[in-house]
Design an enzyme around this catalytic site. Structure first.
Site, PDB file in Angstrom:
ATOM      1  N   ASP A  25       0.794  -1.246   0.000  1.00  0.00           N
ATOM      2  CA  ASP A  25       0.000   0.000   0.000  1.00  0.00           C
ATOM      3  C   ASP A  25       0.823   1.291   0.000  1.00  0.00           C
ATOM      4  O   ASP A  25       0.494   2.231   0.731  1.00  0.00           O
ATOM      5  CB  ASP A  25      -0.972   0.011   1.202  1.00  0.00           C
ATOM      6  CG  ASP A  25      -1.999  -1.111   1.143  1.00  0.00           C
ATOM      7  OD1 ASP A  25      -1.939  -1.946   0.222  1.00  0.00           O
ATOM      8  OD2 ASP A  25      -2.868  -1.163   2.045  1.00  0.00           O
ATOM      9  N   ASP A  63      -4.441  -1.004  -1.955  1.00  0.00           N
ATOM     10  CA  ASP A  63      -5.751  -0.863  -1.327  1.00  0.00           C
ATOM     11  C   ASP A  63      -6.678  -0.291  -2.403  1.00  0.00           C
ATOM     12  O   ASP A  63      -6.318   0.685  -3.076  1.00  0.00           O
ATOM     13  CB  ASP A  63      -5.599   0.113  -0.138  1.00  0.00           C
ATOM     14  CG  ASP A  63      -6.533  -0.154   1.021  1.00  0.00           C
ATOM     15  OD1 ASP A  63      -6.801  -1.333   1.333  1.00  0.00           O
ATOM     16  OD2 ASP A  63      -6.981   0.832   1.646  1.00  0.00           O
ATOM     17  N   HIS A  65     -10.610   0.426  -2.941  1.00  0.00           N
ATOM     18  CA  HIS A  65     -11.983   0.421  -2.422  1.00  0.00           C
ATOM     19  C   HIS A  65     -12.998   0.969  -3.420  1.00  0.00           C
ATOM     20  O   HIS A  65     -12.697   1.886  -4.184  1.00  0.00           O
ATOM     21  CB  HIS A  65     -12.066   1.278  -1.154  1.00  0.00           C
ATOM     22  CG  HIS A  65     -11.240   0.765  -0.011  1.00  0.00           C
ATOM     23  ND1 HIS A  65     -11.318  -0.528   0.454  1.00  0.00           N
ATOM     24  CD2 HIS A  65     -10.309   1.383   0.773  1.00  0.00           C
ATOM     25  CE1 HIS A  65     -10.478  -0.691   1.466  1.00  0.00           C
ATOM     26  NE2 HIS A  65      -9.846   0.453   1.681  1.00  0.00           N
ATOM     27  N   HIS A  69     -17.398   2.653   0.276  1.00  0.00           N
ATOM     28  CA  HIS A  69     -16.958   1.402   0.928  1.00  0.00           C
ATOM     29  C   HIS A  69     -17.341   1.384   2.411  1.00  0.00           C
ATOM     30  O   HIS A  69     -17.331   2.419   3.081  1.00  0.00           O
ATOM     31  CB  HIS A  69     -15.438   1.246   0.769  1.00  0.00           C
ATOM     32  CG  HIS A  69     -14.939  -0.105   1.148  1.00  0.00           C
ATOM     33  ND1 HIS A  69     -14.391  -0.385   2.377  1.00  0.00           N
ATOM     34  CD2 HIS A  69     -14.947  -1.277   0.455  1.00  0.00           C
ATOM     35  CE1 HIS A  69     -14.065  -1.666   2.421  1.00  0.00           C
ATOM     36  NE2 HIS A  69     -14.385  -2.231   1.274  1.00  0.00           N
ATOM     37  N   HIS A  98     -10.662   6.764   1.199  1.00  0.00           N
ATOM     38  CA  HIS A  98      -9.283   6.632   0.707  1.00  0.00           C
ATOM     39  C   HIS A  98      -9.212   5.536  -0.353  1.00  0.00           C
ATOM     40  O   HIS A  98     -10.044   4.633  -0.380  1.00  0.00           O
ATOM     41  CB  HIS A  98      -8.317   6.315   1.867  1.00  0.00           C
ATOM     42  CG  HIS A  98      -8.579   4.976   2.497  1.00  0.00           C
ATOM     43  ND1 HIS A  98      -9.581   4.768   3.421  1.00  0.00           N
ATOM     44  CD2 HIS A  98      -7.998   3.768   2.310  1.00  0.00           C
ATOM     45  CE1 HIS A  98      -9.593   3.504   3.772  1.00  0.00           C
ATOM     46  NE2 HIS A  98      -8.646   2.858   3.108  1.00  0.00           N
ATOM     47  N   LYS A 123      -6.873  -5.212  -3.057  1.00  0.00           N
ATOM     48  CA  LYS A 123      -7.636  -5.736  -1.919  1.00  0.00           C
ATOM     49  C   LYS A 123      -8.586  -4.659  -1.416  1.00  0.00           C
ATOM     50  O   LYS A 123      -8.354  -3.469  -1.632  1.00  0.00           O
ATOM     51  CB  LYS A 123      -6.685  -6.176  -0.805  1.00  0.00           C
ATOM     52  CG  LYS A 123      -5.833  -5.036  -0.283  1.00  0.00           C
ATOM     53  CD  LYS A 123      -4.797  -5.510   0.713  1.00  0.00           C
ATOM     54  CE  LYS A 123      -3.946  -4.390   1.218  1.00  0.00           C
ATOM     55  NZ  LYS A 123      -4.684  -3.306   1.912  1.00  0.00           N
ATOM     56  N   CYS A 168      -2.141  -2.622   7.622  1.00  0.00           N
ATOM     57  CA  CYS A 168      -1.992  -3.554   6.501  1.00  0.00           C
ATOM     58  C   CYS A 168      -0.692  -4.354   6.531  1.00  0.00           C
ATOM     59  O   CYS A 168      -0.679  -5.521   6.134  1.00  0.00           O
ATOM     60  CB  CYS A 168      -2.179  -2.807   5.190  1.00  0.00           C
ATOM     61  SG  CYS A 168      -3.899  -2.264   5.010  1.00  0.00           S
TER      62      CYS A 168
HETATM   63  C1  VGL Z   1      -4.732   0.741   5.563  1.00  0.00           C
HETATM   64  C2  VGL Z   1      -6.365   1.609   6.903  1.00  0.00           C
HETATM   65  C3  VGL Z   1      -7.299   1.449   5.907  1.00  0.00           C
HETATM   66  C4  VGL Z   1      -3.289   0.371   5.405  1.00  0.00           C
HETATM   67  C5  VGL Z   1      -5.651   0.555   4.551  1.00  0.00           C
HETATM   68  O1  VGL Z   1      -2.808   0.300   4.261  1.00  0.00           O
HETATM   69  O2  VGL Z   1      -2.628   0.161   6.458  1.00  0.00           O
HETATM   70  N1  VGL Z   1      -5.097   1.263   6.732  1.00  0.00           N
HETATM   71  N2  VGL Z   1      -6.929   0.924   4.726  1.00  0.00           N
HETATM   72 ZN    ZN Z   2      -8.311   0.832   3.150  1.00  0.00          ZN
END
Ligand code: VGL
Ligand code: ZN
Length: 220
Positions: A25, A63, A65, A69, A98, A123, A168
């Site tokens: 991410d 990430d 979404h 979401h 996000h 994901k 993550c």
């Molecule tokens: C993440 C919060 C929500 C991450 C992703 O990449 O750590 N944290 N979505």
């Molecule tokens: Zn996320």
């Protein structure tokens, strides 16, 4: 005979045929200026670029979404970001919007330079299920397919880097152990959100699960 030292150069060689670097991410929304910016998040980019150059096998996660979401606070009346709610699969932290599919915020950091990455795994694309982990979604039953992919390719030593350490990265590392992979987190190639003690908890959970904690300089 002493036990093999997991920190020996042999154990941690990035050129080992079984070794894969997982870059979690490193996306604009998690970088300074992004909607869920991780403090100092941009500092991981040069470290990861340098590490990636040492690895033959690299997998990137993204990430990804849907608009609206279920993990977004904006999808829950009266909720603010960083509050929690209870969903069918358990407690969910609610985030600012996000990494919406196709948005600039969801794009990988422009200066991430890993042209030889072999897989980008997305994901969090099911509207009603979050997925911190690159292996298993938050319902803990839906697989992303990553474990099967790595196993099919004989990649059994997983080195995890990226954002955020306490979400993550940690969930990915814990699930890697659960799926039977040797797993290390390269701590100076990660940065944390650290909400409510989440970073301390993440490291104690990872250590208890047998995840190795190393620094980029430990890789030979
Ligand atoms: C993440 C919060 C929500 C991450 C992703 O990449 O750590 N944290 N979505
Ligand atoms: Zn996320």
């Amino acid at each position: 005979m002493t036990a093999p030292d997991s920190r020996s150069e042999t154990a941690l060689a990035p050129t080992d045929a079984r070794a894969v670097l997982v870059v979690v991410d490193v996306q604009n929304d998690f970088l300074p200026g992004g909607s869920l910016a991780v403090q100092d998040g941009h500092a991981v980019v040069p470290v990861i670029n340098r590490l990636a150059g040492q690895f033959t096998h690299v997998v990137i996660t993204q990430d990804w979404h849907t608009p609206g979401h279920i993990s977004f606070a904006s999808s829950h009346a009266g909720k603010q970001p960083f509050e929690t709610t209870t969903l069918a699969y358990g407690t969910q932290v609610l985030w600012p919007d996000h990494c919406i599919q196709g948005s600039e915020g969801a794009a990988l950091a422009a200066d991430l330079a890993i042209p030889h990455a072999q897989l980008i795994i997305r994901k969090g694309f099911h509207p009603g299920v979050d997925s911190y982990s690159a292996f298993m979604e938050a319902d803990r039953t839906t697989s992303t397919g990553l474990a099967a992919y790595l196993k099919a390719r004989g990649l059994s030593r997983v080195f995890v880097t990226g954002l955020a350490t306490d979400f993550c990265v940690a969930w990915t590392a814990l699930d890697a152990r659960q799926a039977g992979f040797e797993t290390w987190v390269i701590e100076d190639a990660c940065r944390a959100i650290d909400a409510d003690g989440s970073l301390t908890k993440a490291w104690s959970d990872m250590t208890a699960a047998g995840v190795g904690r190393i620094r980029a300089a430990d890789l030979g």
